[in-house]
Design a protein around this motif. Structure first.
Motif, short mmCIF file in Angstrom:
data_model
loop_
_atom_site.label_atom_id
_atom_site.label_comp_id
_atom_site.label_asym_id
_atom_site.label_seq_id
_atom_site.Cartn_x
_atom_site.Cartn_y
_atom_site.Cartn_z
N LEU A 1 48.73 44.17 44.27
CA LEU A 1 49.98 44.72 44.80
C LEU A 1 51.21 44.08 44.17
O LEU A 1 52.24 44.74 44.03
CB LEU A 1 50.03 44.53 46.31
N ASN A 2 51.10 42.81 43.80
CA ASN A 2 52.28 42.08 43.34
C ASN A 2 52.26 41.76 41.85
O ASN A 2 53.17 41.07 41.37
CB ASN A 2 52.42 40.78 44.15
N ARG A 3 51.26 42.28 41.14
CA ARG A 3 51.20 42.06 39.69
C ARG A 3 50.95 43.35 38.92
O ARG A 3 51.61 43.62 37.91
CB ARG A 3 50.10 41.04 39.38
N TYR A 4 50.03 44.18 39.39
CA TYR A 4 49.65 45.35 38.62
C TYR A 4 50.30 46.65 39.11
O TYR A 4 50.38 47.62 38.37
CB TYR A 4 48.13 45.48 38.59
N GLN B 1 56.03 29.00 36.23
CA GLN B 1 55.15 28.69 37.35
C GLN B 1 53.81 29.42 37.33
O GLN B 1 53.06 29.37 38.29
CB GLN B 1 55.87 29.00 38.68
N GLY B 2 53.52 30.12 36.23
CA GLY B 2 52.24 30.78 36.11
C GLY B 2 52.35 32.29 36.12
O GLY B 2 53.43 32.87 35.94
N ASP B 3 51.21 32.94 36.35
CA ASP B 3 51.13 34.41 36.27
C ASP B 3 49.98 34.88 37.15
O ASP B 3 48.85 34.41 37.01
CB ASP B 3 50.89 34.81 34.80
N TYR B 4 50.30 35.79 38.09
CA TYR B 4 49.25 36.35 38.93
C TYR B 4 48.13 37.00 38.09
O TYR B 4 47.01 37.17 38.58
CB TYR B 4 49.82 37.43 39.83
N GLY B 5 48.43 37.37 36.87
CA GLY B 5 47.46 38.07 36.04
C GLY B 5 46.49 37.16 35.30
O GLY B 5 45.72 37.63 34.47
N LEU B 6 46.51 35.87 35.61
CA LEU B 6 45.64 34.91 34.93
C LEU B 6 44.81 34.12 35.92
O LEU B 6 45.28 33.71 36.98
CB LEU B 6 46.47 33.93 34.09
N GLU C 1 42.70 26.22 29.77
CA GLU C 1 42.60 27.61 29.37
C GLU C 1 42.86 28.53 30.55
O GLU C 1 42.67 28.14 31.71
CB GLU C 1 41.20 27.93 28.82
N THR C 2 43.26 29.77 30.26
CA THR C 2 43.41 30.79 31.28
C THR C 2 42.73 32.07 30.80
O THR C 2 42.49 32.24 29.60
CB THR C 2 44.90 31.08 31.57
N TRP C 3 42.45 32.97 31.76
CA TRP C 3 41.78 34.22 31.43
C TRP C 3 42.45 35.39 32.13
O TRP C 3 42.81 35.29 33.31
CB TRP C 3 40.31 34.15 31.88
N ASP C 4 42.63 36.49 31.41
CA ASP C 4 43.17 37.71 32.01
C ASP C 4 42.25 38.18 33.13
O ASP C 4 41.02 38.14 33.01
CB ASP C 4 43.31 38.82 30.97
N ASN C 5 42.84 38.68 34.21
CA ASN C 5 42.01 38.99 35.37
C ASN C 5 42.08 40.45 35.85
O ASN C 5 41.50 40.77 36.90
CB ASN C 5 42.37 38.07 36.54
N GLU C 6 42.75 41.33 35.13
CA GLU C 6 42.94 42.69 35.64
C GLU C 6 41.63 43.39 35.98
O GLU C 6 41.47 43.97 37.05
CB GLU C 6 43.75 43.53 34.66
N LYS C 7 40.66 43.34 35.06
CA LYS C 7 39.39 44.02 35.29
C LYS C 7 38.66 43.42 36.50
O LYS C 7 38.15 44.16 37.36
CB LYS C 7 38.51 43.90 34.05
N ALA C 8 38.63 42.10 36.59
CA ALA C 8 37.94 41.45 37.70
C ALA C 8 38.61 41.75 39.04
O ALA C 8 37.93 42.01 40.04
CB ALA C 8 37.91 39.93 37.47
N VAL C 9 39.93 41.72 39.05
CA VAL C 9 40.67 41.99 40.29
C VAL C 9 40.45 43.43 40.73
O VAL C 9 40.27 43.71 41.93
CB VAL C 9 42.17 41.68 40.10
N ARG C 10 40.46 44.35 39.79
CA ARG C 10 40.22 45.76 40.14
C ARG C 10 38.83 45.94 40.76
O ARG C 10 38.66 46.66 41.75
CB ARG C 10 40.36 46.65 38.90
N GLU C 11 37.83 45.28 40.18
CA GLU C 11 36.47 45.38 40.72
C GLU C 11 36.39 44.81 42.14
O GLU C 11 35.73 45.39 43.03
CB GLU C 11 35.48 44.67 39.80
N MET C 12 37.05 43.70 42.37
CA MET C 12 37.08 43.11 43.72
C MET C 12 37.75 44.06 44.71
O MET C 12 37.28 44.24 45.84
CB MET C 12 37.83 41.78 43.71
N LEU C 13 38.83 44.64 44.26
CA LEU C 13 39.60 45.54 45.13
C LEU C 13 38.77 46.75 45.52
O LEU C 13 38.75 47.16 46.69
CB LEU C 13 40.87 45.96 44.39
#
Length: 289
Positions: free
Chosen positions: A92-95, A140-145, A155-167
């Motif tokens: 809701l607050n990133r994508y 301060q960072g990124d909700y997308g990581l 290290e950081t990792w993009d999370n859009e695919k994982a977050v969508r699957e959780m949702l």
């Protein structure tokens, strides 16, 4: 350097302040935007009220918190519950796009100027609105990581695919156990790349952005600079507010502009170089245009 006494700067009408800010923007050789939570709130990314109740009423009924901020600190008993909450929050607050085009309107004001953005916001709204990625520093960072919770690495990792699957897969405020993210290096659980304590990961992208900001400051030293502070409060004043005051004091050609709802002020030492406007950031930007 400062006495600690704040002032509303000059005694002026709102129209006079807007006129001075517009003039400062037109004459500026560079613009440094400092953005805080108030800017995203103006764009519609509110964490309580109707928006919270629409998307988190089930969490509110079960856990008895009443805003998204509190939900992020709730001690969930399982990672499946934790990520059911956070996947919704991140989506809701990133994508999802902000309800109001405040960031787009800000870009219209500065797109033809030499600008740089320093922000404590983690919602990626600047980049989604079309701001040049090379002129952005998300301190301060990124909700997308994601990052390792430990962390075992920087290290950081993009999370859009994982977050969508959780949702899409969550039921009864839980995600399937197999969707709980784990660090690919050490196997520990992952968390969001948000600065909360000394476990925050500053990856290569963070350091590159920090260097770009330092270079921008060096290249524009002593020039006519507008330090445009938008919606910045006193939670982390050492990142944007205090440095903007200091740099304005050191440069007689600089102008400090503070737009904030309910708390727009400057130290008296830079009052004559300051424009302080108490109001909703989006409304003020619209009037400037």
């Amino acid at each position: 350097m400062f006495t600690g006494i704040l002032t509303q700067a000059r005694e002026e009408t709102d129209e006079q302040k807007l006129h001075r800010l517009k003039k400062a923007l037109e004459e500026a050789e560079a613009v440094v935007i400092g953005a805080g939570a108030g800017l995203s709130t103006s764009a519609g990314f509110t964490y309580s009220g109707e928006r919270f109740e629409k998307y988190f009423s089930d969490f509110e009924n079960k856990y008895h918190f009443h805003d998204m901020y509190s939900g992020g600190f709730y001690p969930y008993s399982t990672l499946e519950e934790y990520w059911a909450y956070w996947s919704r929050h991140i989506w809701l607050n990133r994508y999802v796009d902000a309800p109001r085009p405040v960031y787009e309107e800000l870009l219209e004001l500065v797109k033809d100027r030499d600008y740089f953005v320093l922000t404590t916001n983690v919602d990626h709204c600047f980049q989604k609105a079309g701001f040049d990625k090379e002129g952005l520093f998300y301190t301060q960072g990124d909700y997308g990581l994601f990052q390792c919770m430990e962390p075992c690495c920087q290290e950081t990792w993009d999370n859009e695919k994982a977050v969508r699957e959780m949702l899409e897969s969550q039921e009864n405020m839980r995600i399937p156990s197999e969707l709980v993210p784990h660090c690919p290096h050490c196997g520990r659980p992952m968390t969001m790349n948000l600065r909360a304590d000394d476990s925050f990961v500053q990856d290569e992208g963070w350091y590159r952005a920090a260097e770009r900001y330092s270079r921008f400051q060096r290249e524009h030293e002593g020039m006519k600079i507008l330090y445009l502070e938008l919606g910045v409060g006193y939670n982390t004043p050492v990142i944007i507010k205090y440095p903007f005051w200091k740099m304005t004091r050191q440069n007689p050609e600089a102008v400090y502009a503070c737009i904030n709802y309910g708390d727009a002020a400057a130290p008296r030492e830079i009052a004559e170089q300051s424009v302080c406007i108490d109001g909703d950031v989006g409304d003020v930007l619209k009037r400037l245009r």
